[in-house]
Motif scaffolding. Structure first.
Motif, PDB file in Angstrom:
ATOM      1  N   THR A   1      18.408  27.184  25.809  1.00 16.41           N
ATOM      2  CA  THR A   1      19.341  25.904  25.977  1.00 16.41           C
ATOM      3  C   THR A   1      19.996  25.596  24.760  1.00 16.41           C
ATOM      4  O   THR A   1      19.774  26.029  23.736  1.00 16.41           O
TER       5      THR A   1
ATOM      6  N   ASN B   1      21.486  31.111  29.909  1.00 13.59           N
ATOM      7  CA  ASN B   1      20.796  31.089  28.858  1.00 13.59           C
ATOM      8  C   ASN B   1      21.681  31.409  27.650  1.00 13.59           C
ATOM      9  O   ASN B   1      22.769  31.885  27.690  1.00 13.59           O
TER      10      ASN B   1
ATOM     11  N   GLU C   1      26.477  23.358  26.187  1.00 10.93           N
ATOM     12  CA  GLU C   1      25.361  23.926  27.168  1.00 10.93           C
ATOM     13  C   GLU C   1      26.252  24.713  28.110  1.00 10.93           C
ATOM     14  O   GLU C   1      27.387  24.576  28.474  1.00 10.93           O
TER      15      GLU C   1
END
Length: 474
Positions: free
Chosen positions: A328, A294, A279
């Motif tokens: 994500t 993003n 992430e």
């Protein structure tokens, strides 16, 4: 006496006055009676028997053969329990557990969870009309926790398949199953969230609900108010072992796709790139000069994998895969897995502040991943750098284990590096988008970073690679 009578009269009047309001409220609440009557017969109870070899027997006289209790005692190593320390070489014993399932075709195909039947030596299915059948396991997929089993019967009631994509957060849903062995129990609630990503569950966008799901509900159906199955109940979050209002269901379209593959070939074919991702945090976004978080950050690329052959590099941020936005990191494994192996797809990546499109041929996910190298420890301690890392260049043997990659072994981690989570034995592969060629070059790059700025250090730990953001001090 008089006071009591007057109070009773006032209470009666209050009931009469408020009853129209209660009636109006009742009309606004959903009625699950028709759903229970029509769909209940398609839900089955599943009993699983597994033979555990060389284990001990129940440790306490008169203790019930309760799966949840036994598992609790096993985990905490209570003496005398099967699987507890010191119980190796004991007698064989039969372990029994319960689950749920539902009929998807009138000729006896049933969906349930993989974890319900994966260790079973015998699977017994009990229908709504009390008939019992031995079931054959057609196949099970642990990655999605979906299994397909079959009983020899015809003319069976079957469920209607719905569209989980049409579900809305706040919509009423209901589950039917066998919690704690209580057959055909219905519970109801609402959809709490959609597309929920769970740790170690990369291939399923879970439906989260507050429906009461307990041990024994696993594998049962989740219905919408139209009586259509929209999910397969799979997991709960619980500190007590019982329902805490956090239950997770596999979307039925995912489960049906898996069941169709199991029925046709007995195995699952998924797309595969051969990358490690993570992430993007605000700190990492800052270090890469990104305006938002993003995308999926590529933390590592396996040598000779489809990603490697297609030109993906560690430090790339995947923004789109096959024209689908990747908001994500959890979006990417699902998109890749759903892609047919062999297909060439466009992949938009952000690399050094520029967006470029790569054409990558998707491979098929291997059944077993090769183990990544583990860094060895050294004893000499060169000086620590600006962020608290004491580093040493890898030996030729260590580089060979890393498939020829350059890297720097962490001898000691203190200060900002330790606070960020870098440990002794980690291997530093790169800084931001630059490969770590030598200790001298790495320290020179760190020293050039202004105080207060954040850098992204690419780390290999065991078989995993990840970017660790470190805030540089004075």
């Amino acid at each position: 006496m008089i006071r009591t009578w007057i109070s009773s009269l006032m209470l009666a009047c209050a009931v009469v006055v408020s009853s129209p309001v209660l009636t109006a409220q009742a009309k606004d609440l959903p009625d699950f009676t028709e759903l229970a009557e029509k769909q209940g017969p398609a839900v089955v109870n599943i009993s699983i028997t597994s033979v555990v070899h060389g284990a001990g027997t129940i440790g306490f006289p008169g203790m019930p053969n309760d799966e949840a209790l036994q598992e609790f005692l096993r985990r905490f190593g209570i003496p005398g329990m099967p699987g507890a320390p010191g119980q190796e070489g004991g007698q064989d014993y039969k372990s029994q557990s319960l689950g749920s399932g539902f009929i998807i075709s009138s000729d006896g195909f049933i969906l349930t969870n993989a974890h319900v039947v994966s260790e079973a030596d015998e699977v017994l299915v009990k229908l709504y009309d009390k008939r019992e059948f031995k079931a054959k396991i057609i196949g099970a997929d642990k990655r999605t926790d979906v299994a397909l089993i079959k009983i020899e019967a015809t003319g069976l009631p079957k469920v209607t398949i719905g569209d989980p994509n049409a579900l809305k957060v706040g919509e009423w849903v209901a589950a039917i199953g066998s919690p704690f062995g209580l057959e055909n129990t219905m519970t109801a609630g609402i959809v709490s969230a959609k597309g929920r990503a769970l740790p170690q569950e990369n291939y399923v966008p879970f439906i989260q609900t507050d429906v009461a799901i307990n041990p024994g509900n696993s594998g049962g159906p989740l219905f919408n108010l139209r009586g259509e199955v929209v999910g397969v109940n799979s997991q709960i979050y619980s500190k007590s072992g019982g329902s805490m209002g956090l239950s997770f269901s596999i979307p039925i379209d995912v489960a049906i796709d898996i069941s169709n593959q199991l029925k046709a070939t007995g195995k699952i074919s998924r797309g595969w790139l051969g990358i490690a991702i993570q992430e993007i945090t605000k700190e990492l976004a800052e270090s890469f000069g990104m305006k938002n978080t993003n995308g999926a950050l590529v933390a590592g690329v396996e040598k000779n994998s489809p990603a490697d052959k297609g030109g993906l590099e560690a430090g790339d941020v995947i923004l789109k895969f096959d024209s689908k936005p990747i908001n994500t990191s959890s979006d990417l494994p699902r998109a890749v897995a759903a892609t047919k192996p062999g297909k060439v797809v466009p992949v938009d990546v952000l690399r050094k502040n520029a967006v470029k499109t790569l054409q990558i041929g998707v491979g098929e996910i291997p059944t077993e991943q090769n183990e990544a190298p583990v860094a060895s420890k050294e004893t000499a301690k060169p000086e620590a750098n600006k962020v608290g890392l004491t580093l040493r260049e890898l030996t030729p043997q260590q580089k060979k284990k890393l498939n020829g990659k350059n890297g720097l072994l962490v001898i000691e981690s203190t200060g900002a590096a330790a606070q960020a989570g870098i440990r002794r034995g980690d291997v530093i592969l790169g800084l931001n988008n630059s490969e770590s060629q030598s200790v001298e070059l790495f320290n020179k790059q760190i020293n050039a970073v202004s105080a207060g700025k954040t850098v992204a250090v690419l780390v290999q730990r065991g078989e995993n690679t990840l970017y660790v953001p470190i805030k540089v001090g004075k």
